[in-house]
Design a protein around this motif. Sequence first.
Motif, short mmCIF file in Angstrom:
data_model
loop_
_atom_site.label_atom_id
_atom_site.label_comp_id
_atom_site.label_asym_id
_atom_site.label_seq_id
_atom_site.Cartn_x
_atom_site.Cartn_y
_atom_site.Cartn_z
N VAL A 76 0.83 -1.20 0.00
CA VAL A 76 0.00 0.00 0.00
C VAL A 76 0.87 1.25 0.00
O VAL A 76 2.07 1.20 0.29
CB VAL A 76 -0.96 0.02 1.21
CG1 VAL A 76 -1.98 -1.11 1.12
CG2 VAL A 76 -0.18 -0.06 2.52
N ARG A 77 0.23 2.34 -0.34
CA ARG A 77 0.92 3.62 -0.37
C ARG A 77 1.52 3.92 1.00
O ARG A 77 0.84 3.83 2.02
CB ARG A 77 -0.07 4.72 -0.76
CG ARG A 77 0.53 6.11 -0.93
CD ARG A 77 -0.57 7.11 -1.26
NE ARG A 77 -0.04 8.43 -1.53
CZ ARG A 77 0.26 9.34 -0.60
NH1 ARG A 77 0.07 9.04 0.68
NH2 ARG A 77 0.74 10.52 -0.93
N PRO A 78 2.81 4.27 1.04
CA PRO A 78 3.45 4.49 2.34
C PRO A 78 3.02 5.80 2.99
O PRO A 78 2.53 6.71 2.32
CB PRO A 78 4.94 4.54 1.98
CG PRO A 78 4.96 5.05 0.58
CD PRO A 78 3.73 4.47 -0.08
N GLU A 79 3.21 5.87 4.29
CA GLU A 79 2.93 7.11 5.02
C GLU A 79 4.02 8.14 4.66
O GLU A 79 5.21 7.83 4.69
CB GLU A 79 2.94 6.85 6.52
CG GLU A 79 2.69 8.11 7.34
CD GLU A 79 2.87 7.88 8.82
OE1 GLU A 79 2.68 8.86 9.59
OE2 GLU A 79 3.22 6.75 9.22
N VAL A 80 3.59 9.34 4.32
CA VAL A 80 4.52 10.41 3.97
C VAL A 80 4.58 11.38 5.15
O VAL A 80 3.61 12.08 5.44
CB VAL A 80 4.08 11.14 2.69
CG1 VAL A 80 5.07 12.25 2.34
CG2 VAL A 80 3.97 10.15 1.53
N LYS A 81 5.72 11.40 5.83
CA LYS A 81 5.89 12.29 6.98
C LYS A 81 6.40 13.65 6.49
O LYS A 81 7.58 13.95 6.52
CB LYS A 81 6.85 11.67 7.99
CG LYS A 81 6.33 10.36 8.58
CD LYS A 81 7.34 9.70 9.50
CE LYS A 81 6.81 8.38 10.04
NZ LYS A 81 7.81 7.69 10.89
N LEU A 82 5.44 14.42 6.00
CA LEU A 82 5.73 15.73 5.42
C LEU A 82 5.73 16.79 6.51
O LEU A 82 4.76 16.93 7.25
CB LEU A 82 4.68 16.05 4.34
CG LEU A 82 4.79 17.38 3.62
CD1 LEU A 82 6.09 17.47 2.83
CD2 LEU A 82 3.59 17.57 2.69
#
Length: 463
Positions: A112-118
């Motif tokens: 699945v789409r990874p978590e983006v820690k923006l």
Amino acid sequence: MKISLEKIENNTAHLKFEVDEEQFEKAMEQAYRKSVKRFVIPGFRRGKAPRKLIEMHYGPEVFYEDAAQIILPEVYKQGVEEYHLEPVDQPKYDIEQIEKGKPMIATAEVTVRPEVKLKEYKGLEVEKVVYNVTDEDVEKELAALQEKNARLIAVEDRPAQKGDIAVIDFDGKVDDKPFEGGKAENYPLELGSGVFIEGFEEQVIGMNPGEKKDINVTFPKDYKVENLAGKPAVFSVTLKELKKKELSPLDDEFAKDVSEFDTLEELKNDIKNKLIERAKAVEEGSLKASIIDKLMETTEVDIPHVMVDMEIDRLIMDFAINLKMRGYDLKTYMEATKITPQEFRERFHEKAHVNVKSSLILEEVARREGITVTDEETDAEIQKYADLAHKTIEEYKKNLKPEDISGIKDTILTKKIFDFLISNAKITEKKPEDIKKEQEQENSSKEEDYPKPEESPIEDASK
């Protein structure tokens, strides 16, 4: 039917499905209807044998595989929607229980789409390189146009010099043996262009038309053909013809010959306008690159290898298409460069990783800010293409595939995201010469950090 999300670990979602007997029976019936024509039962025409009779002959499990292929995509889709998953790859199924009269139990694993820690993405302090188009730039373009349209005049009364076109025959040998690509006839070589191995063109300079000469050179150590790299070579060269360029005067007649304009002034204005457009595109590109660089530095994201692999596949496809447009193919290229498929893929890995990460970052900005693309915006963009093709939008849309429209939407979305980021950024404008000075100062300060070796007479003599 029961669907549960067991866990999400390392960007992999684990779903479990329990399909009740009634739903499984419906899938079995669909599987029977789909495959009944494959079975031949004595006393029945092909495709007319009852399901129970087929199961008696072949066993009830004969339809299990087809039933699973029918039902698993349906329950997987429901699971993805129920748990708001964003798959980036195809699922891997595993059937734990499948038996007539019992629930079917299966699992699916999907990346699945990874978590983006923006972190902070508003108020970014970025640089924009500003290019001012000068009259000197226009003159350089004119000079290049003048050079491109120069006439070639035969030279017979002097030796070859830098800038001449030398028409030569050459026959090269390494270790007294010919090598592939080392021989040609009537080759037009511009002296001073640097096309040939270092030292070759310099030795042609001074030759007279009709003269023959052996030229000694050494292939670079990093030469692309491995069996020639670093080796000395001897070329037997014959200077057959010598030509020089004759430039046309820059006047109105020149403008008429090389363009659709009647005067030199009109041609200059057109060149300047195109240079300004090109400069704006470069400026915009530098600003976007500066923004992406800032975001890449501060954003954490664990990118699944499958996403990088898919991007590598896309980059290789683009590379192959570009080769084909130039009359080559990927297989020939890889044979000529003697590179393995794995080594070839590895060349694209870093770029693919950067592309995927930057895309994920931009998608996250769009998600947080609610930036989307409407059907009206999509149609407005398609209309531009339709106008260029002199078609109505309806006619143009008929030739568009779903992936074409998706690509158009992605382009619009990317533009809107960058517009948002730029409008919220703190931009410092710099000229190319300012950046060059900063780099020189930075390099100078780095050099001062290290002790300088004393001058050596041997090193000085070798320069």
